[in-house]
Scaffold this motif. Structure first.
Motif, PDB file in Angstrom:
ATOM      1  N   PHE A   1      52.531  45.566  46.367  1.00 48.21           N
ATOM      2  CA  PHE A   1      51.627  45.996  45.301  1.00 48.21           C
ATOM      3  C   PHE A   1      52.369  46.836  44.257  1.00 48.21           C
ATOM      4  O   PHE A   1      52.214  46.624  43.053  1.00 48.21           O
ATOM      5  CB  PHE A   1      50.450  46.790  45.880  1.00 48.21           C
ATOM      6  CG  PHE A   1      49.516  47.305  44.827  1.00 48.21           C
ATOM      7  CD1 PHE A   1      48.619  46.457  44.194  1.00 48.21           C
ATOM      8  CD2 PHE A   1      49.535  48.640  44.456  1.00 48.21           C
ATOM      9  CE1 PHE A   1      47.767  46.930  43.211  1.00 48.21           C
ATOM     10  CE2 PHE A   1      48.685  49.126  43.476  1.00 48.21           C
ATOM     11  CZ  PHE A   1      47.799  48.260  42.856  1.00 48.21           C
TER      12      PHE A   1
ATOM     13  N   ILE B   1      46.366  42.444  35.775  1.00 46.59           N
ATOM     14  CA  ILE B   1      45.781  43.246  36.859  1.00 46.59           C
ATOM     15  C   ILE B   1      44.694  42.442  37.557  1.00 46.59           C
ATOM     16  O   ILE B   1      44.606  42.415  38.789  1.00 46.59           O
ATOM     17  CB  ILE B   1      45.257  44.593  36.335  1.00 46.59           C
ATOM     18  CG1 ILE B   1      46.433  45.510  36.012  1.00 46.59           C
ATOM     19  CG2 ILE B   1      44.315  45.256  37.339  1.00 46.59           C
ATOM     20  CD1 ILE B   1      46.065  46.854  35.442  1.00 46.59           C
ATOM     21  N   LEU B   2      43.853  41.756  36.769  1.00 45.04           N
ATOM     22  CA  LEU B   2      42.816  40.897  37.370  1.00 45.04           C
ATOM     23  C   LEU B   2      43.459  39.808  38.225  1.00 45.04           C
ATOM     24  O   LEU B   2      42.954  39.474  39.300  1.00 45.04           O
ATOM     25  CB  LEU B   2      41.958  40.258  36.274  1.00 45.04           C
ATOM     26  CG  LEU B   2      41.045  41.176  35.493  1.00 45.04           C
ATOM     27  CD1 LEU B   2      40.365  40.406  34.364  1.00 45.04           C
ATOM     28  CD2 LEU B   2      40.000  41.803  36.413  1.00 45.04           C
TER      29      LEU B   2
ATOM     30  N   LEU C   1      44.763  41.312  41.517  1.00 49.61           N
ATOM     31  CA  LEU C   1      43.634  41.707  42.376  1.00 49.61           C
ATOM     32  C   LEU C   1      42.991  40.479  43.021  1.00 49.61           C
ATOM     33  O   LEU C   1      42.757  40.457  44.233  1.00 49.61           O
ATOM     34  CB  LEU C   1      42.599  42.501  41.578  1.00 49.61           C
ATOM     35  CG  LEU C   1      42.994  43.922  41.190  1.00 49.61           C
ATOM     36  CD1 LEU C   1      41.939  44.542  40.275  1.00 49.61           C
ATOM     37  CD2 LEU C   1      43.204  44.788  42.417  1.00 49.61           C
ATOM     38  N   SER C   2      42.690  39.445  42.225  1.00 45.65           N
ATOM     39  CA  SER C   2      42.067  38.245  42.805  1.00 45.65           C
ATOM     40  C   SER C   2      43.050  37.525  43.725  1.00 45.65           C
ATOM     41  O   SER C   2      42.662  36.983  44.763  1.00 45.65           O
ATOM     42  CB  SER C   2      41.541  37.305  41.717  1.00 45.65           C
ATOM     43  OG  SER C   2      42.582  36.799  40.940  1.00 45.65           O
TER      44      SER C   2
ATOM     45  N   GLY D   1      45.354  39.032  45.512  1.00 42.32           N
ATOM     46  CA  GLY D   1      45.386  39.836  46.737  1.00 42.32           C
ATOM     47  C   GLY D   1      44.212  39.542  47.643  1.00 42.32           C
ATOM     48  O   GLY D   1      44.358  39.449  48.871  1.00 42.32           O
TER      49      GLY D   1
END
Length: 194
Positions: free
Chosen positions: A153, A176-177, A180-181, A183
């Motif tokens: 991360f 960032i989106l 996150l998705s 992950g």
């Protein structure tokens, strides 16, 4: 039969990664983390081929794997080569995909991240990978008392932060989106059977 399943998973996973990269991230100059993110920065700035940039950026990590742990090297090099090849193979189809499918940058960031995270998660579930920062994080874990996921991360944030500075602020927020998705998808694919 077990090896055949592993090879089929590497192919499917590589297709997911290639589709996520070419059809969802590249059209909006969105980044992913890891080596793919570095290759995307190189592509957005110089126009270099993404698959080739991935291979060249991965060389130091694979050299380390060759020296330290050959088992990891062999299981990761196939994932790297197949995914890099498919990213280049699907690249010319980007125009046709975008002609028929209209999505905004936010939707593309989320879907692209989910596809790429699913590809990586499936590979990890079947003891394969594309190498890159997940492989590097395994080595760094020996010397830094942090969880492998935290190391990945932090590395991803560093890469998209650099990309945001070099490309645009929108790139940073959309990326960032994506991570996150990605992950979430990787986490879902690697859940242990209870």
């Amino acid at each position: 039969m077990r090896y055949l399943l592993k090879y089929a998973i590497i192919l499917l996973s590589s297709l997911l990664i290639a589709a996520g990269t070419n059809f969802f991230l590249v059209p909006y100059k969105i980044l992913d983390g890891g080596i793919i993110g570095i290759a995307l920065i190189i592509n957005y700035i110089s126009g270099a081929k993404i698959g080739l940039a991935i291979v060249f950026c991965s060389l130091p990590v694979f050299l380390l794997a060759w020296i330290k742990e050959r088992d990891i090297f062999y299981s990761s090099v196939l994932g790297l080569m197949v995914s890099s090849f498919l990213i280049e193979l699907l690249g010319p189809l980007q125009y046709y995909f975008l002609y028929y499918v209209e999505l905004g940058s936010i939707s593309s960031a989320i879907i692209g991240g989910f596809l790429m995270g699913s590809g990586l998660g499936l590979m990890l579930r079947f003891n394969a990978s594309t190498g890159g920062t997940d492989l590097l994080a395994k080595f760094m874990k020996r010397y830094i008392p942090l969880n492998v996921g935290v190391i990945i991360f932090l590395t991803d944030m560093l890469i998209i932060g650099a990309g945001g500075l070099l490309i645009s602020k929108e790139t940073f927020f959309h990326s960032i989106l994506t991570i996150l998705s990605g992950g979430v998808a990787t986490g879902l694919c690697t859940l242990e059977d209870e």
